[in-house]
Design a protein around this motif. Sequence first.
Motif, PDB file in Angstrom:
ATOM      1  N   PHE A  50     104.938  47.810 135.136  1.00  0.00           N
ATOM      2  CA  PHE A  50     106.389  47.673 135.051  1.00  0.00           C
ATOM      3  C   PHE A  50     106.710  46.258 134.601  1.00  0.00           C
ATOM      4  CE2 PHE A  50     106.555  51.031 138.571  1.00  0.00           C
ATOM      5  CZ  PHE A  50     106.627  52.041 137.641  1.00  0.00           C
ATOM      6  N   LEU A  51     107.702  46.168 133.734  1.00  0.00           N
ATOM      7  CA  LEU A  51     108.036  44.876 133.152  1.00  0.00           C
ATOM      8  C   LEU A  51     109.550  44.666 133.158  1.00  0.00           C
ATOM      9  CD1 LEU A  51     106.385  42.631 131.743  1.00  0.00           C
ATOM     10  CD2 LEU A  51     106.944  43.711 129.577  1.00  0.00           C
ATOM     11  N   ASN A  56     107.280  36.280 135.029  1.00  0.00           N
ATOM     12  CA  ASN A  56     106.441  35.987 136.200  1.00  0.00           C
ATOM     13  C   ASN A  56     105.092  36.691 136.078  1.00  0.00           C
ATOM     14  OD1 ASN A  56     105.976  34.704 138.611  1.00  0.00           O
ATOM     15  ND2 ASN A  56     106.879  36.303 139.867  1.00  0.00           N
ATOM     16  N   PRO A 117     114.885  32.732 135.011  1.00  0.00           N
ATOM     17  CA  PRO A 117     114.738  33.785 133.997  1.00  0.00           C
ATOM     18  C   PRO A 117     114.427  35.151 134.633  1.00  0.00           C
ATOM     19  CG  PRO A 117     113.263  31.933 133.559  1.00  0.00           C
ATOM     20  CD  PRO A 117     113.811  31.746 134.946  1.00  0.00           C
ATOM     21  N   ALA A 123     113.917  40.458 140.795  1.00  0.00           N
ATOM     22  CA  ALA A 123     114.289  39.381 141.732  1.00  0.00           C
ATOM     23  C   ALA A 123     113.862  39.680 143.175  1.00  0.00           C
ATOM     24  CB  ALA A 123     115.790  39.097 141.632  1.00  0.00           C
ATOM     25  N   ILE A 128     113.204  35.916 144.868  1.00  0.00           N
ATOM     26  CA  ILE A 128     113.376  34.658 144.123  1.00  0.00           C
ATOM     27  C   ILE A 128     114.153  33.638 144.947  1.00  0.00           C
ATOM     28  CG2 ILE A 128     113.140  35.546 141.775  1.00  0.00           C
ATOM     29  CD1 ILE A 128     116.249  35.459 141.586  1.00  0.00           C
ATOM     30  N   ARG A 228     117.733  21.802 136.548  1.00  0.00           N
ATOM     31  CA  ARG A 228     116.628  22.632 136.028  1.00  0.00           C
ATOM     32  C   ARG A 228     116.315  22.263 134.574  1.00  0.00           C
ATOM     33  NH1 ARG A 228     115.475  27.370 139.319  1.00  0.00           N
ATOM     34  NH2 ARG A 228     114.240  28.041 137.556  1.00  0.00           N
ATOM     35  N   PRO A 233     110.301  23.158 131.830  1.00  0.00           N
ATOM     36  CA  PRO A 233     110.203  23.469 130.402  1.00  0.00           C
ATOM     37  C   PRO A 233     110.936  24.778 130.084  1.00  0.00           C
ATOM     38  CG  PRO A 233     108.123  23.937 131.525  1.00  0.00           C
ATOM     39  CD  PRO A 233     109.027  23.308 132.536  1.00  0.00           C
ATOM     40  N   PRO A 235     111.210  28.129 128.459  1.00  0.00           N
ATOM     41  CA  PRO A 235     110.203  29.050 127.902  1.00  0.00           C
ATOM     42  C   PRO A 235     110.432  29.381 126.427  1.00  0.00           C
ATOM     43  CG  PRO A 235     111.184  29.950 129.915  1.00  0.00           C
ATOM     44  CD  PRO A 235     111.951  28.711 129.574  1.00  0.00           C
ATOM     45  N   ALA A 241     105.541  30.340 132.919  1.00  0.00           N
ATOM     46  CA  ALA A 241     106.095  31.357 133.835  1.00  0.00           C
ATOM     47  C   ALA A 241     106.638  30.680 135.089  1.00  0.00           C
ATOM     48  CB  ALA A 241     105.037  32.392 134.181  1.00  0.00           C
ATOM     49  N   GLY A 242     107.171  29.470 134.943  1.00  0.00           N
ATOM     50  CA  GLY A 242     107.680  28.739 136.104  1.00  0.00           C
ATOM     51  C   GLY A 242     106.528  28.281 136.977  1.00  0.00           C
ATOM     52  N   ASN A 341     102.118  36.923 138.674  1.00  0.00           N
ATOM     53  CA  ASN A 341     101.338  38.173 138.708  1.00  0.00           C
ATOM     54  C   ASN A 341     100.346  38.156 137.551  1.00  0.00           C
ATOM     55  OD1 ASN A 341     102.958  39.950 140.777  1.00  0.00           O
ATOM     56  ND2 ASN A 341     104.459  38.889 139.511  1.00  0.00           N
TER      57      ASN A 341
HETATM   58  C1  FAD Z   1     111.084  28.466 133.480  1.00  0.00           C
HETATM   59  C2  FAD Z   1     110.946  29.380 134.678  1.00  0.00           C
HETATM   60  C3  FAD Z   1     111.529  29.023 135.878  1.00  0.00           C
HETATM   61  C4  FAD Z   1     111.404  29.850 136.991  1.00  0.00           C
HETATM   62  N1  FAD Z   1     111.997  29.463 138.152  1.00  0.00           N
HETATM   63  C5  FAD Z   1     111.918  30.255 139.247  1.00  0.00           C
HETATM   64  C6  FAD Z   1     112.550  29.863 140.469  1.00  0.00           C
HETATM   65  O1  FAD Z   1     113.193  28.827 140.555  1.00  0.00           O
HETATM   66  N2  FAD Z   1     112.419  30.680 141.541  1.00  0.00           N
HETATM   67  C7  FAD Z   1     111.723  31.856 141.479  1.00  0.00           C
HETATM   68  O2  FAD Z   1     111.669  32.562 142.499  1.00  0.00           O
HETATM   69  N3  FAD Z   1     111.119  32.257 140.328  1.00  0.00           N
HETATM   70  C8  FAD Z   1     111.198  31.498 139.220  1.00  0.00           C
HETATM   71  N4  FAD Z   1     110.581  31.871 138.056  1.00  0.00           N
HETATM   72  C9  FAD Z   1     109.799  33.114 138.029  1.00  0.00           C
HETATM   73  C10 FAD Z   1     110.566  34.342 137.478  1.00  0.00           C
HETATM   74  O3  FAD Z   1     111.664  33.957 136.705  1.00  0.00           O
HETATM   75  C11 FAD Z   1     111.048  35.267 138.590  1.00  0.00           C
HETATM   76  O4  FAD Z   1     109.972  35.684 139.394  1.00  0.00           O
HETATM   77  C12 FAD Z   1     111.756  36.505 138.051  1.00  0.00           C
HETATM   78  O5  FAD Z   1     112.354  37.224 139.100  1.00  0.00           O
HETATM   79  C13 FAD Z   1     110.843  37.426 137.270  1.00  0.00           C
HETATM   80  O6  FAD Z   1     111.653  38.404 136.645  1.00  0.00           O
HETATM   81  P1  FAD Z   1     111.106  39.228 135.413  1.00  0.00           P
HETATM   82  O7  FAD Z   1     112.118  40.298 135.150  1.00  0.00           O
HETATM   83  O8  FAD Z   1     110.790  38.335 134.283  1.00  0.00           O
HETATM   84  O9  FAD Z   1     109.791  39.859 136.045  1.00  0.00           O
HETATM   85  P2  FAD Z   1     108.442  40.238 135.284  1.00  0.00           P
HETATM   86  O10 FAD Z   1     107.676  39.006 134.977  1.00  0.00           O
HETATM   87  O11 FAD Z   1     108.710  41.165 134.172  1.00  0.00           O
HETATM   88  O12 FAD Z   1     107.703  41.035 136.457  1.00  0.00           O
HETATM   89  C14 FAD Z   1     107.288  40.367 137.608  1.00  0.00           C
HETATM   90  C15 FAD Z   1     106.618  41.367 138.544  1.00  0.00           C
HETATM   91  O13 FAD Z   1     107.564  42.325 138.989  1.00  0.00           O
HETATM   92  C16 FAD Z   1     107.173  43.651 138.605  1.00  0.00           C
HETATM   93  N5  FAD Z   1     108.411  44.321 138.211  1.00  0.00           N
HETATM   94  C17 FAD Z   1     109.294  43.901 137.260  1.00  0.00           C
HETATM   95  N6  FAD Z   1     110.340  44.750 137.210  1.00  0.00           N
HETATM   96  C18 FAD Z   1     110.102  45.711 138.130  1.00  0.00           C
HETATM   97  C19 FAD Z   1     110.827  46.885 138.546  1.00  0.00           C
HETATM   98  N7  FAD Z   1     111.993  47.223 138.006  1.00  0.00           N
HETATM   99  N8  FAD Z   1     110.285  47.645 139.521  1.00  0.00           N
HETATM  100  C20 FAD Z   1     109.106  47.325 140.094  1.00  0.00           C
HETATM  101  N9  FAD Z   1     108.389  46.246 139.748  1.00  0.00           N
HETATM  102  C21 FAD Z   1     108.882  45.445 138.780  1.00  0.00           C
HETATM  103  C22 FAD Z   1     106.186  43.467 137.473  1.00  0.00           C
HETATM  104  O14 FAD Z   1     105.266  44.541 137.404  1.00  0.00           O
HETATM  105  C23 FAD Z   1     105.505  42.165 137.853  1.00  0.00           C
HETATM  106  O15 FAD Z   1     104.487  42.404 138.803  1.00  0.00           O
HETATM  107  C24 FAD Z   1     110.681  31.066 136.909  1.00  0.00           C
HETATM  108  C25 FAD Z   1     110.105  31.432 135.681  1.00  0.00           C
HETATM  109  C26 FAD Z   1     110.234  30.599 134.582  1.00  0.00           C
HETATM  110  C27 FAD Z   1     109.622  31.022 133.277  1.00  0.00           C
END
Ligand code: FAD
Length: 343
Positions: A50-51, A56, A117, A123, A128, A228, A233, A235, A241-242, A341
């Motif tokens: 799932f994406l 992350n 992001p 979330a 998060i 922030r 940086p 992305p 990926a943070g 992950n």
């Molecule tokens: C520059 C930067 C800054 C960041 N800062 C923070 C921060 O301050 N705090 C923080 O907590 N995180 C932070 N992150 C990490 C990230 O943004 C969060 O974890 C975010 O919630 C990931 O969302 P995503 O949709 O991109 O998840 P993805 O990377 O697409 O997925 C993450 C995980 O969740 C699963 N998943 C995704 N969607 C679903 C769904 N609908 N159902 C079931 N499983 C699912 C995926 O399989 C994967 O295991 C940061 C990342 C970056 C790049």
Amino acid sequence: MPTIQQNIDLLPYNTFKIQASAKHFTEIRSEREAIDLFTSEIFNTEKHLFLGGGSNILLTKDFDGIVVRNAIKGVSVVSENESNITLKVGAGENWHDFVCYCVDKNYGGIENLSLIPGTVGAAPMQNIGAYGVEIKESIDYVEAIQINTGKKVIFSKEQCEFGYRESIFKQKVRDQYFISSVTLTLTKDNHHHFNITYGAIADTLTSQGHDLKALTVKKISDAVIAIRQSKLPDPKVIGNAGSFFKNPSVSEDIFVLIKQSYVNVPSFPGENGLIKIPGGWLIEQSGWKGKTFDNIGVHKQQALVLVNYGGGNGEKIWELAMEIQKSVREKFNIILHPEVNVI
Ligand SMILES: Cc1cc2nc3c(=O)[nH]c(=O)nc-3n(C[C@H](O)[C@H](O)[C@H](O)COP(=O)(O)OP(=O)(O)OC[C@H]3O[C@@H](n4cnc5c(N)ncnc54)[C@H](O)[C@@H]3O)c2cc1C
């Protein structure tokens, strides 16, 4: 049934900007499409990933299965009174866009989580958090489709088993549920709970000329965005990926021991009476900050962030992460656990 594509390059779908391909790829736009997919033969004979926004994850190889991207949209009002509003948000909505929507309407509770992001649906996955606030504080419940029955299940806040960058979705029921929506309650007026105790929020607000006794949701969101942008940086410019690792927690005894050699060791309260030490500080003390290896490395301003300067390989980033983990363990006897992950 959603359209399924073959051999899709995942580079545009992960913020680390890693080149890897998916054998199959599809986007889900509704709960109906999700149920149709989960009961299909292709889904049940292939492994799945799932994406959301891919912010992350670290892809270390091609994905030999089906990548299911969440594109379920929509924000609706569940209930509302003078002081609060409860909103149900499609899991495929962009998190920061949703925060901006709330900030514009002066809804309070998630302004400290500005500019993170990814999607709303991911979330709760890692609860998060940023600048003293975690999403669990605003969540009422999470709706998800159980993949092996196609049934919709509601997880109350308690059932989500939220912890520091943890939830039931990341642990016990990992890969078993597809999160379809998140329902949160936010304040409308009288925002009693502005949290400016963490990081540089108060300093930034003051330097921007704001009176700390006359705060608004918007002022806090703007300050968080400014902080922030100054230290993390983007992305879109540098793949990342943070935070790659979680901040580790140690007992008081271990903390005292570290403090004997490092009088300035930073710390903040962790869960269950433990003390959290910033992972970035441990990595910096171990000599990794700003180090570059070909086109990958450790960010020069925030050592907790591993970066891909372009064309980097996911497996090499993982090897670097393991080297960092080893050296921090050798120096401090502390194990850094990945927050990202690894696929
Ligand atoms: C520059 C930067 C800054 C960041 N800062 C923070 C921060 O301050 N705090 C923080 O907590 N995180 C932070 N992150 C990490 C990230 O943004 C969060 O974890 C975010 O919630 C990931 O969302 P995503 O949709 O991109 O998840 P993805 O990377 O697409 O997925 C993450 C995980 O969740 C699963 N998943 C995704 N969607 C679903 C769904 N609908 N159902 C079931 N499983 C699912 C995926 O399989 C994967 O295991 C940061 C990342 C970056 C790049």
